[in-house]
Design an enzyme around this catalytic site. Structure first.
Site, PDB file in Angstrom:
ATOM      1  CB  CYS A 170      -0.759   0.415   1.107  1.00 40.94           C
ATOM      2  SG  CYS A 170      -1.464   1.516   1.447  1.00 40.94           S
ATOM      3  CB  CYS A 205      -3.223   4.319  -5.435  1.00 41.50           C
ATOM      4  SG  CYS A 205      -4.923   3.240  -4.114  1.00 41.50           S
TER       5      CYS A 205
HETATM    6  N1  DGL Z   1      -4.239   0.448  -2.257  1.00 36.25           N
HETATM    7  C1  DGL Z   1      -3.904   1.934  -1.039  1.00 36.25           C
HETATM    8  C2  DGL Z   1      -2.349   2.437  -1.444  1.00 36.25           C
HETATM    9  O1  DGL Z   1      -1.769   1.778  -2.435  1.00 36.25           O
HETATM   10  C3  DGL Z   1      -4.848   2.701  -0.229  1.00 36.25           C
HETATM   11  C4  DGL Z   1      -6.072   3.060  -1.142  1.00 36.25           C
HETATM   12  C5  DGL Z   1      -6.730   3.784   0.049  1.00 36.25           C
HETATM   13  O2  DGL Z   1      -6.975   2.585   1.170  1.00 36.25           O
HETATM   14  O3  DGL Z   1      -6.677   4.561   0.199  1.00 36.25           O
HETATM   15  O4  DGL Z   1      -2.055   3.795  -1.600  1.00 36.25           O
END
Ligand code: DGL
Length: 253
Positions: free
Chosen positions: A74, A181
């Site tokens: 993430c 993301c």
């Molecule tokens: N999947 C996450 C990232 O790579 C973030 C998504 C979120 O929770 O806003 O930033």
């Protein structure tokens, strides 16, 4: 043996499943324990302090389950928490993620590089530093609400969202689009419809998987089992959240 323990992987929800798919490809003999913090998603529109607290608690959970290393799958949690987690666990292998601006900058032919990410990822200092080094021609585009569409597998909604976001570049398409993301990696097919083939779409998943291999190799932590490894998906959310993660793992690009 330490090397036989699983690798912990986490995200705010199902986005990190795209990273898990890359990890399974790169390291098929490892066992993985994935945690999606769906009950607390999204991370990207919270404060950095709130995400730090959430990431610490997920990290502790993975440690208590015997993880030999943790991949923060993430970009948002990495930006908010990786430095603190590393400071608190100086000898422990923690692999984070950041928008793949560096490789994208090499694909630029004097045009634009668009960086899609959560508002937090694009606001925090870590990304500002990346922009100082590799940001020529780069334009950050925060996409609040987009991860939710992936969590709902609403690909038509995501297409409409992205069509709107990308509309200023219809005449002069960008040289590259960075998926900053991990949720957005599932939108590759949608982006392929919206962007010409000349626009490169770049994510950091394969690079993260190679980084995990390097770190495990250096620390003599590669699992020596000859059979294929296993993976286990867990979530702070409900049964539906778990089913979504399983479905996304099956279609991960
Ligand atoms: N999947 C996450 C990232 O790579 C973030 C998504 C979120 O929770 O806003 O930033």
């Amino acid at each position: 043996m330490a090397s036989e323990r699983p690798v912990g992987v986490f995200d705010s929800g199902a986005g990190g499943i795209s990273v898990l798919a890359a990890l399974l490809r790169e390291l098929p003999h490892e066992d993985f324990l994935y945690f999606g913090d769906t009950a607390n998603a999204p991370y990207g529109t919270k404060t950095a302090e709130a995400v730090l607290t959430l990431a610490e608690s997920v990290f502790d959970r993975l440690l208590s389950r015997g993880a030999k290393a943790v991949v923060i799958a993430c970009n948002t949690a990495t930006a908010a928490a990786a430095a603190s987690l590393r400071a608190a666990h100086p000898d422990y292998p923690i692999i984070g993620m950041e928008p793949a601006l560096k490789p994208a900058s090499q694909l630029r032919h004097g045009g634009t590089v668009l960086v899609l990410g959560t508002p937090m990822t694009l606001r925090l200092e870590k990304f500002q530093r990346l922009m100082e080094h590799y940001g020529e021609g780069a334009i950050p585009l925060p996409c609040p609400g987009l991860m939710e569409l992936v969590e709902q597998m609403d690909f038509a909604g995501a297409r409409a969202y992205l069509a709107q976001v990308l509309s200023p570049w219809r005449r002069e398409p960008p040289d590259a689009v960075v998926l900053g993301c991990t949720h957005y990696v599932f939108l590759r097919p949608v982006l392929a419809e919206l962007l010409p083939p000349s626009t490169a779409v770049v994510d950091g998943n394969a690079g993260t998987a190679r980084q995990l291999r390097r770190v495990l190799t250096q620390r003599d932590l590669l699992n020596a089992q000859e059979s294929h490894g296993t993976w286990k998906l867990e979530t702070s959310g409900d049964a539906q959240a778990l089913a979504l993660m399983e479905r996304l793992l099956a279609i991960a690009p």
